[in-house]
Design an enzyme around this catalytic site. Structure first.
Site, PDB file in Angstrom:
ATOM      1  CG  HIS A  99     -35.543  23.356 -17.072  1.00 44.28           C
ATOM      2  ND1 HIS A  99     -35.449  21.999 -17.252  1.00 44.28           N
ATOM      3  CD2 HIS A  99     -34.436  23.885 -17.646  1.00 44.28           C
ATOM      4  CE1 HIS A  99     -34.340  21.711 -17.902  1.00 44.28           C
ATOM      5  NE2 HIS A  99     -33.712  22.842 -18.167  1.00 44.28           N
ATOM      6  CE1 TYR A 102     -40.846  17.845   7.486  1.00 49.14           C
ATOM      7  CE2 TYR A 102     -39.915  18.629   9.557  1.00 49.14           C
ATOM      8  CZ  TYR A 102     -40.209  17.594   8.684  1.00 49.14           C
ATOM      9  OH  TYR A 102     -39.860  16.319   9.017  1.00 49.14           O
ATOM     10  CG  HIS A 122     -32.878  16.138 -21.577  1.00 48.05           C
ATOM     11  ND1 HIS A 122     -33.254  16.111 -22.890  1.00 48.05           N
ATOM     12  CD2 HIS A 122     -32.618  17.434 -21.298  1.00 48.05           C
ATOM     13  CE1 HIS A 122     -33.208  17.336 -23.394  1.00 48.05           C
ATOM     14  NE2 HIS A 122     -32.825  18.156 -22.449  1.00 48.05           N
ATOM     15  CG  ASN A 123     -36.113  13.072 -15.920  1.00 53.15           C
ATOM     16  OD1 ASN A 123     -35.079  12.509 -16.236  1.00 53.15           O
ATOM     17  ND2 ASN A 123     -36.275  13.644 -14.731  1.00 53.15           N
ATOM     18  CG  ASP A 140     -25.644  25.389 -22.676  1.00 56.09           C
ATOM     19  OD1 ASP A 140     -25.665  25.918 -21.562  1.00 56.09           O
ATOM     20  OD2 ASP A 140     -26.440  24.509 -23.027  1.00 56.09           O
ATOM     21  CD  GLU A 157     -35.411  24.695 -24.397  1.00 53.32           C
ATOM     22  OE1 GLU A 157     -34.983  23.533 -24.287  1.00 53.32           O
ATOM     23  OE2 GLU A 157     -36.244  25.188 -23.626  1.00 53.32           O
TER      24      GLU A 157
END
Length: 753
Positions: free
Chosen positions: A248, A260, A324-325, A509, A552
């Site tokens: 995250h 690859y 925000h899944n 924040d 949080e």
């Protein structure tokens, strides 16, 4: 339990109960439970000592709508028509915005200096059902339609002549703990992996071994011995490392080394960081092209909470999107409102801070509303997720005064377990505050660390690490937070004034990782920080020190303030009813030092904290899908047209749009629905920046997930093309076609699987 007085509000009998009708319809349609008529009431439980006449005056003059509502004091509504009830309250520690607002109103009404930061008024809902429903039916309605066990307390049963509703008062009772545990890392590889899983650290074996090796270094052991610390990490240190190294926060897959292979064309190559090679690389090329043509409006990207572009000589446009899944899969309402408000805080805390929020937008992907397959343990039905997310977006924007002007909704069965909740926010920021560039962050050793806004609780612990792993039966309930739009509005108003007055040096924040993330990142600018956790205000006692640092809990900012401006900053915060706490000092020691009173909780090397995570190595193979030209059977065009018009991905979104406020601020020129009757969907939204001129911005989006089944590149290109065409359709002009054309375009991509 404290003695409580209660006020119950309910619609007069002749007034239609819109929410009651909605619950009745949803119960019939989604749950196949016939509730009969539903009546919704609101209860406020009050522990503030009040005289009988004060309580009555408060109910009548502050809470009751005299045209539509009746009220009862210390008793509850009864009507022989209703045979069952469900009470829905907030669980202990969950933000009760409405209760806090009512408490503030009472303080103003009584003209007293009541402590509005310690909650003494709580809100809850009491629903009455016409039919006599069984406990199982009531429980199903409660959990599927009215609330979520993660955040709500339910009471339900039958209504009889002895009905006496027991009001639930959320009181947190935790044993106070100031303990610090040190974690033994002398473990096998298998035990390291298990430790990561048990503690929800979301670190793989290579990362756990890097932590193990760091604490085994002789130099590090000696340094810790000199500080009176054991060689092994404390629980706080391990949690901070996990948060900082989480997918995250670090985007480890975008920064991985990828070997690859294109099987079809026989191409093999090694890509060192998709982010640096393609995302930042593409942006760098665009930036060079703009500068060559004199269009130097790209001010700041990839280095702060939000991107910044120049509007004119006086203003900057600040633009941020994020998903925000995972939280929305556990609690759709909490996940969505927290996503919206958290995304609002990013522009608000970019650079020095204090940007004025302009609009919200969103892109949402859900499973089909009529999904009829068996649900997994803990999985919510897609219809429930969609309704909860929609409610969260409504409250997040409407209650904080930010218009929701644009968005998309897509349905696909593959989103049934985990939705896509993609939030976007645009803001306008002054070019400078008292001669200082607003987009720059500067911190010096000795600057104070202030925490502003909400208090800290257990909600939101492991949010960053939880968002980095798959959802399963071990998913932590504490990862869900509930946003408070009213508190955030107060904090935003305070920050705007404080920044304009030159009181705040810079800010960020408390999003993923809370204080751990915000202070850990800001400390890079000064070279270190010392934090005193004893000074952090808590929602309730009982949090362990590491929990305080990584929680949080929402609506919080970390502010950097010079010592000679502290008094003025605290005075302004008090005026805006924003709680402010001095919790530490920035240093230049090269270390992040965490204290709880006289006790050392953590001592982390800043370089290892931010640069010590091993680079991920991944293998990628591209094998194109084998596609065949479809054969279309003969069909009836009228029937096909009707099927298309009612298809989930084509039908009208008006029912959703009408529940969002796109007019607040009065700057929305092109709204989601326009035309003579206000029914015509628009290609893009258009907003003016202020009321002095018609300078403004167009907002659009594009999404084509079904293209990804064929070609991911074409999916991305198609989505981008769609967004551009929509802006052109509302009168936008392409940028950089001529020198100094003063046209800025900004795009935020999101890559979700």
């Amino acid at each position: 339990m404290k003695q409580m007085t209660t006020i119950q509000l309910f619609n007069k009998d002749h007034v239609s109960d819109a929410k009651g009708h909605k619950i009745e319809a949803a119960s019939n349609k989604q749950l196949k439970i016939n509730t009969g008529a539903v009546k919704r009431t609101k209860i406020y439980s009050i522990s503030v000592p009040l005289e009988a006449d004060q309580l009555q005056d408060f109910a009548e003059k502050c809470l009751q709508d005299t045209v539509t509502e009746n009220y009862l004091l210390n008793e509850f509504y009864l009507n022989n028509k209703y045979k069952s009830f469900i009470g829905v309250a907030k669980l202990s520690g969950v933000t009760d915005d409405e209760g806090i607002c009512v408490q503030t109103t009472l303080s103003d009404f009584l003209n007293t200096d009541m402590d509005v930061l310690t909650q003494k008024i709580f809100s809850q809902e009491l629903f009455y059902f016409e039919n006599a429903l069984g406990e199982q039916e009531l429980e199903t309605i409660a959990k599927r339609l009215l609330g979520n066990p993660l955040i709500n307390h339910f009471t339900y049963g039958k209504i009889d002549n002895d009905f006496d509703y027991k009001v639930f008062v959320p009181e947190v009772q935790l044993a106070t703990s100031e303990s610090v545990n040190f974690i033994n890392l002398d473990l096998t590889d298998e035990e390291l992996v298990q430790l990561s899983k048990t503690k929800v650290l979301a670190l793989n074996l290579a990362e756990m071994k890097a932590v193990q090796a760091h604490y085994a270094e002789e130099e590090n052991i000696k340094k810790r011995e000199a500080l009176g610390l054991p060689a092994q990490p404390s629980d706080c240190e391990l949690e901070v490392l996990a948060q900082t190294w989480s997918e995250h926060c670090k985007h480890k897959e975008f920064n991985a080394v990828i070997h690859y292979k294109d099987e079809q064309r026989g191409i093999e190559k090694t890509i060192t960081s998709l982010f640096k090679t393609y995302i930042k690389g593409a942006t760098d090329k665009v930036s060079e092209s703009l500068k060559k043509n004199g269009n130097d409006w790209l001010i700041k990207v990839f280095s702060d909470n939000a991107g910044v572009v120049r509007v004119n000589d006086d203003h900057l446009f600040v633009w941020k999107v994020e998903t925000h899944n995972s939280p929305s899969a556990l609690d759709p309402y909490g996940g969505a409102i927290t996503g919206i408000l958290g995304n609002n805080r990013d522009p608000l805390a970019t650079g020095i801070g204090g940007a004025r929020l302009l609009f919200n937008t969103n892109v949402l992907c859900f499973g089909p509303p009529n999904y009829d397959k068996e649900l997994l343990t803990g999985q919510l039905h897609p219809q429930r997720i969609m309704e909860g997310v929609r409610n969260g977006i409504e409250d997040g924007g409407n209650k904080s005064g930010v218009p929701t002007v644009n968005g998309s909704i897509v349905f696909d069965e593959r989103y049934s377990g985990k939705p896509l909740v993609y939030c976007g926010t645009g803001a306008l920021m002054q070019h400078d505050y008292l001669g200082k560039n607003t987009w720059e962050k500067n911190i010096d050793a000795g600057d104070a660390i202030l925490m502003a806004g909400g208090r800290v609780g257990k909600d939101g612990i492991h949010g960053a690490t939880f968002s980095s792993i798959e959802i399963d039966e071990h998913s932590p309930m504490s990862a869900v937070q509930i946003g408070s739009p009213i508190m955030q509005k107060k904090m935003a108003d305070f920050m705007i004034k404080a920044c304009e007055k030159g009181l705040i040096k810079c800010s960020t924040d408390n999003g993923a990782g809370g204080l751990s993330s915000s202070i850990g990142e800001l400390a890079l600018l000064s070279g270190g920080a010392q934090v005193q956790l004893k000074n952090v205000p808590l929602k309730y006692a009982g949090l362990e020190p590491w929990e305080i640092f990584v929680s949080e809990s929402q609506e919080r900012m970390t502010l950097v303030v010079e010592s000679d401006k502290l008094a003025a900053t605290f005075e302004l915060a008090e005026h805006f009813e924003v709680e402010l706490s001095n919790i530490g000092t920035f240093t230049d020691t090269g270390n992040l030092e965490i204290l709880y009173g006289d006790k050392k909780i953590a001592y982390l090397d800043m370089h290892f904290l931010h640069e010590g995570v091993p680079q991920k190595i991944m293998e990628a193979h591209w094998i194109p899908p084998q596609l065949e030209e479809p054969e279309l059977p003969a069909f009836d065009f009228t029937d096909v047209l009707l099927q298309l018009l009612k298809a989930d991905n084509i039908c009208s979104r008006e029912s959703v749009i009408r529940q969002y406020d796109h007019e607040v601020k009065g700057k929305t020129i092109l709204k989601p629905l326009m035309g003579k009757k206000g029914l015509a969907p628009q290609d893009a939204a258009v907003m003016r920046f202020d009321f002095n001129n018609y300078e403004g911005v167009a907002i659009s989006n594009g999404i084509l997930p079904r293209y990804g089944d064929i070609d991911a590149y074409e999916m991305s290109a198609g989505a981008f093309d769609e967004a551009v065409r929509q802006i052109i359709s509302v009168g936008g002009s392409l940028p950089n076609l001529s020198p100094k054309d003063d046209l800025f375009w900004s795009v935020n991509d999101n890559f979700c699987v």
